[in-house]
Enzyme design. Structure first.
Site, PDB file in Angstrom:
ATOM      1  N   ASN A   8      -0.453 -12.168  -4.196  1.00 60.33           N
ATOM      2  CA  ASN A   8       0.303 -11.725  -5.363  1.00 60.33           C
ATOM      3  C   ASN A   8       0.769 -12.939  -6.168  1.00 60.33           C
ATOM      4  O   ASN A   8       0.728 -14.081  -5.693  1.00 60.33           O
ATOM      5  CB  ASN A   8       1.555 -10.958  -4.918  1.00 60.33           C
ATOM      6  CG  ASN A   8       1.240  -9.700  -4.143  1.00 60.33           C
ATOM      7  OD1 ASN A   8       1.194  -8.615  -4.684  1.00 60.33           O
ATOM      8  ND2 ASN A   8       1.036  -9.851  -2.844  1.00 60.33           N
TER       9      ASN A   8
ATOM     10  N   CYS B 282      -4.626  -6.997   0.090  1.00 58.68           N
ATOM     11  CA  CYS B 282      -4.812  -5.657   0.649  1.00 58.68           C
ATOM     12  C   CYS B 282      -5.860  -5.698   1.752  1.00 58.68           C
ATOM     13  O   CYS B 282      -6.989  -6.148   1.516  1.00 58.68           O
ATOM     14  CB  CYS B 282      -5.251  -4.697  -0.457  1.00 58.68           C
ATOM     15  SG  CYS B 282      -5.592  -3.027   0.149  1.00 58.68           S
TER      16      CYS B 282
ATOM     17  N   ARG C  29       6.495  -6.777   2.499  1.00 55.16           N
ATOM     18  CA  ARG C  29       5.504  -5.717   2.706  1.00 55.16           C
ATOM     19  C   ARG C  29       4.115  -6.169   2.265  1.00 55.16           C
ATOM     20  O   ARG C  29       3.289  -6.566   3.074  1.00 55.16           O
ATOM     21  CB  ARG C  29       5.949  -4.449   1.955  1.00 55.16           C
ATOM     22  CG  ARG C  29       5.205  -3.178   2.382  1.00 55.16           C
ATOM     23  CD  ARG C  29       3.847  -3.005   1.775  1.00 55.16           C
ATOM     24  NE  ARG C  29       3.852  -2.957   0.318  1.00 55.16           N
ATOM     25  CZ  ARG C  29       2.745  -2.864  -0.408  1.00 55.16           C
ATOM     26  NH1 ARG C  29       1.547  -2.828   0.169  1.00 55.16           N
ATOM     27  NH2 ARG C  29       2.809  -2.843  -1.732  1.00 55.16           N
TER      28      ARG C  29
END
Length: 298
Positions: free
Chosen positions: A244, A235, A12
């Site tokens: 990340n 994002c 995701r």
């Protein structure tokens, strides 16, 4: 040996900022490879507007393509009630809702206000309880906002207190743009750790502090950390928010520090290499290129 739960967000959060759009079936295969490496909670998809985030198109197809393993929680991110209903219909085991803590990020990321987002968080927690699914609430940009800069700690704590009072299964503090430092992490965790039965953290390595922050969070008492295979992520609505912390790098660090994760490093490394081929580029993670360290015999 203390266990740290690593929640995989690569399918995701990892893929949502990639130029290469992977088909739902490939994303489902990514989930399965991660599960085979020991992952037991995984963000398999995001139920959002496909026109705004085309990388997440076909969330229902991802879930229908999964070969589910017993004991694994397959999660879906939602940003509104429509997303929640889609996630429920797809058969998620856990709903993860992102609550922005600044007005600017709320408007840019979700076209809402902080107050409206908080009301929705409380409502979704209540709905999830009635529907019998787990629910996790993430406080986005809790350590700093790309539009407003520093975020007052007391503001984050107050929002955390209101969310925790509704009774979610978990509360997550997110450094969405990777600006936090360990002292800030320890201070904020110290204020919210007792508010919710489970407190987790979500770090980006944008400014090379993600792993230091993860270790600081664990030492401060956090038991759950989000990470993304290969260190991919970012994002779409937060300028400069790069990847990340990498799942394989995090697992290596934690295990070398004496914590237990239940993850298979070699399989994680293999999975990162597989994803690199599908994305057509080298990933930010370090371990999948360097390999795990093996002590010499004797």
């Amino acid at each position: 040996m203390r266990h740290i739960e690593v929640v995989e967000v690569g399918p995701r959060d990892g893929l949502q900022n990639e130029k290469t759009v992977l088909r739902p079936q490939i994303r489902a295969e990514l989930c399965e490879r991660l599960v085979s490496a020991g992952v037991r909670r995984i963000e398999a998809a995001s139920f959002v507007n496909e026109e705004l985030v085309p990388q997440m198109a076909g969330a229902e197809d991802v879930f229908s393509s999964l070969v589910r393993e017993p004991g694994v929680l397959y999660c879906g991110l939602v940003l509104n009630e429509r997303g929640y209903e889609r996630a429920l219909g797809a058969g998620v085991d856990e709903v993860r809702y992102a609550l922005p803590v600044t007005e600017s990020f709320a408007r840019r990321n979700q076209n809402t206000t902080v107050e409206e987002a908080l009301d929705l968080a409380l409502h979704l927690v209540e709905r999830a309880r009635l529907d019998g699914v787990r629910v996790s609430v993430t406080l986005s940009v809790a350590f700093g906002c790309p539009f407003e800069g520093s975020v007052p700690q007391e503001k984050v704590v107050e929002l955390a207190r209101e969310v925790a009072a509704a009774g979610p299964d978990e509360l997550v503090l997110a450094d969405t743009i990777g600006v936090a430092a360990p002292a800030q992490v320890r201070a904020l965790i110290g204020e919210v750790l007792d508010l919710c039965p489970v407190v987790g953290c979500h770090f980006h390595n944008t400014r090379n502090t993600g792993y230091a922050n993860a270790l600081a969070a664990v030492e401060a008492g956090v038991s759950v950390l989000d990470s993304s295979i290969g260190g991919v992520g970012g994002c779409p609505f937060a300028p400069g928010a790069t990847g990340n912390i990498a799942t394989e790098d995090l697992a290596y660090l934690l295990e070398r520090m004496g914590y237990e994760t239940g993850l298979d490093l070699e399989r994680l490394i293999s999975c990162a290499g597989w994803l690199s081929v599908h994305l057509g580029r080298e990933l930010p993670g370090q371990l999948y290129r360097a390999g795990a360290f093996v002590r010499a015999a004797g």
